[in-house]
Scaffold this motif. Structure first.
Motif, mmCIF file in Angstrom:
data_model
loop_
_atom_site.group_PDB
_atom_site.id
_atom_site.type_symbol
_atom_site.label_atom_id
_atom_site.label_comp_id
_atom_site.label_asym_id
_atom_site.label_seq_id
_atom_site.Cartn_x
_atom_site.Cartn_y
_atom_site.Cartn_z
ATOM 1 N N THR A 145 1.240 -11.926 3.439
ATOM 2 C CA THR A 145 1.003 -11.006 2.327
ATOM 3 C C THR A 145 -0.090 -11.599 1.445
ATOM 4 O O THR A 145 0.007 -12.766 1.050
ATOM 5 C CB THR A 145 2.299 -10.814 1.515
ATOM 6 O OG1 THR A 145 3.331 -10.344 2.391
ATOM 7 C CG2 THR A 145 2.091 -9.822 0.383
ATOM 8 N N GLU B 253 1.867 -5.239 2.610
ATOM 9 C CA GLU B 253 0.629 -5.626 3.275
ATOM 10 C C GLU B 253 0.859 -6.866 4.134
ATOM 11 O O GLU B 253 1.570 -7.793 3.742
ATOM 12 C CB GLU B 253 -0.460 -5.921 2.243
ATOM 13 C CG GLU B 253 -0.989 -4.692 1.540
ATOM 14 C CD GLU B 253 -2.224 -5.014 0.731
ATOM 15 O OE1 GLU B 253 -3.333 -4.999 1.288
ATOM 16 O OE2 GLU B 253 -2.065 -5.289 -0.476
ATOM 17 N N GLU B 254 0.229 -6.869 5.294
ATOM 18 C CA GLU B 254 0.250 -8.014 6.212
ATOM 19 C C GLU B 254 -1.154 -8.162 6.775
ATOM 20 O O GLU B 254 -1.645 -7.261 7.463
ATOM 21 C CB GLU B 254 1.261 -7.781 7.329
ATOM 22 C CG GLU B 254 1.386 -8.927 8.310
ATOM 23 C CD GLU B 254 2.406 -8.627 9.388
ATOM 24 O OE1 GLU B 254 3.143 -9.555 9.769
ATOM 25 O OE2 GLU B 254 2.469 -7.475 9.870
ATOM 26 N N VAL B 255 -1.815 -9.270 6.460
ATOM 27 C CA VAL B 255 -3.203 -9.461 6.890
ATOM 28 C C VAL B 255 -3.363 -10.856 7.485
ATOM 29 O O VAL B 255 -2.628 -11.784 7.138
ATOM 30 C CB VAL B 255 -4.189 -9.287 5.703
ATOM 31 C CG1 VAL B 255 -4.054 -7.912 5.085
ATOM 32 C CG2 VAL B 255 -3.965 -10.362 4.651
ATOM 33 N N ARG C 237 0.839 -1.190 0.000
ATOM 34 C CA ARG C 237 0.000 0.000 0.000
ATOM 35 C C ARG C 237 0.873 1.239 0.000
ATOM 36 O O ARG C 237 1.916 1.273 0.666
ATOM 37 C CB ARG C 237 -0.913 0.016 1.226
ATOM 38 C CG ARG C 237 -1.970 -1.070 1.235
ATOM 39 C CD ARG C 237 -2.910 -0.877 2.394
ATOM 40 N NE ARG C 237 -3.911 -1.934 2.439
ATOM 41 C CZ ARG C 237 -4.902 -1.980 3.326
ATOM 42 N NH1 ARG C 237 -5.007 -1.022 4.230
ATOM 43 N NH2 ARG C 237 -5.786 -2.974 3.307
#
Length: 286
Positions: free
Chosen positions: A60, A41-43, A20
C-alpha cells in the motif's frame, strides 16, 4: 499513524488515503446493487540501496519512508537508523521506487548477503538464494521492567480494531501496532501485506526514537516466522497475533526469548513461548 494525530473519521466518505473509489456490482440478500466502494491500493514498490535494486514488494503506497527504514532494520541491512542517510521516492507507470542512501558498512552487508526478493504482498522470503539466508542470528531479548497483564493485550487488540481506518473502508488490509505496557496503542501502520505493515511500524518507531522494548506489538494476522523474526530484530519482547502461529515461528520465538501470543481475541489468548512475561495468567516460565 501516531495515534495522537489520528484523522477524524468524518472524511472517510469523501477521501480515503491508500484506497481508490471504484464501481462495484453485486448481489446482497437476493437484491442486485451497484455502488462506488473503496478498494485498497496495491502497487509494486522497489527498494534501491545506493543505486542497486534489492527488493520489489507489493504494498500500500502509504508511509513508504517508514517502510524503507523498517525493512532495512528488520532484514539486518542496517544495524542502526543513523546508517540511513537519505530516502527519496519516485513514481512511474510501473510503480514506485524508493531510493535509499546508506552507509558503506550497511551496503557491504547488503552485498554480502546477495539477496534478491520478488515479493507477493509482503512475502519476504520469495527469492532468497539459500537456506542459510532464511534464519539468521537474532538478538536475545531481555525481560521488560515488569510482567505484562493479560488484560493489556485484550485492551490493545480492541483498540487496534477501532483504529484501522483503511481496513474499515476496504476490508483488505492488515495492521501492526506498538502498544505501551498497559495496552494503549501508540503507533499503528496498515498495509495489504502483513510483513509490510510490521516493517512500516518498525520504521516509525525508529524514526521517532521510541524505546520499542518498553511495550509490545499487536498484529491482525497470523504469526509467521518472519513476523517473529522482524519483531525480535526490533527489540520488542512480545508479539500478539489475532490468529495462529506456525511451528517455525514458535521455534524462532523460543530462540530469541520472545513471548509469542496467538488467538488474541477479546479476553482469550494462547501463549506459545516464554509465558513468564505475562502476569497473573497461571503460566509457568519456560
Amino acid at each position: 499513524m501516531d495515534i495522537a494525530t489520528l484523522p477524524a473519521a468524518d472524511g472517510a466518505d469523501t477521501f480515503c488515503e491508500g484506497a481508490r473509489l471504484l464501481p462495484v456490482h453485486g448481489v446482497r440478500g437476493g437484491e442486485a446493487y451497484a455502488v462506488q466502494d473503496w478498494v485498497a491500493e496495491e502497487v509494486p514498490v522497489a527498494l534501491e540501496f545506493n543505486g542497486i535494486s534489492h527488493a520489489v514488494m507489493l504494498a500500500t503506497p502509504l508511509d513508504l519512508e517508514d517502510f524503507a527504514l523498517g525493512f532495512s532494520l528488520s532484514e539486518g541491512i542496517l544495524d542502526h537508523a543513523h546508517e540511513l542517510y537519505a530516502v527519496e521516492t519516485g513514481e512511474s507507470e510501473l510503480g514506485i521506487t524508493v531510493r535509499l542512501q546508506v552507509s558503506s558498512a550497511a551496503f557491504a552487508r547488503l552485498k554480502q548477503r546477495r539477496r534478491t526478493i520478488a515479493g507477493r504482498t509482503g512475502c519476504g522470503l520469495c527469492g532468497t538464494e539459500s537456506l542459510a539466508h532464511v534464519s539468521r542470528e537474532l538478538p536475545v531479548l531481555a525481560d521488560p521492567a515488569g510482567p505484562l497483564e493479560r488484560q493489556a493485550i485484550a485492551r490493545a487488540m480492541l483498540q487496534v480494531q477501532s483504529l484501522q481506518t483503511l481496513q474499515q473502508a476496504t476490508g483488505a488490509v492488515h495492521a501492526a501496532a506498538w502498544c505501551s505496557a498497559d495496552g494503549e496503542v501508540q503507533w499503528l501502520r496498515e498495509d495489504v501485506g502483513r510483513h509490510n505493515a510490521l516493517d512500516k511500524l518498525i520504521g516509525a518507531l525508529a524514526n521517532n526514537d521510541v524505546d520499542a522494548s518498553a511495550g509490545f506489538i499487536a498484529v491482525t494476522s497470523r504469526a509467521s516466522f518472519e513476523m517473529v523474526q522482524k519483531t525480535a530484530m526490533a527489540g520488542v519482547p512480545l508479539l500478539a497475533a489475532v490468529s495462529a502461529p506456525t511451528s517455525f515461528a514458535v521455534a524462532t520465538a523460543e530462540r530469541a526469548r520472545l513471548t509469542l501470543v496467538g488467538f488474541a481475541r477479546k479476553d482469550d489468548l494462547a501463549v506459545y513461548s516464554h509465558p513468564g512475561r505475562l502476569a497473573a495468567a497461571g503460566y509457568g516460565a519456560h
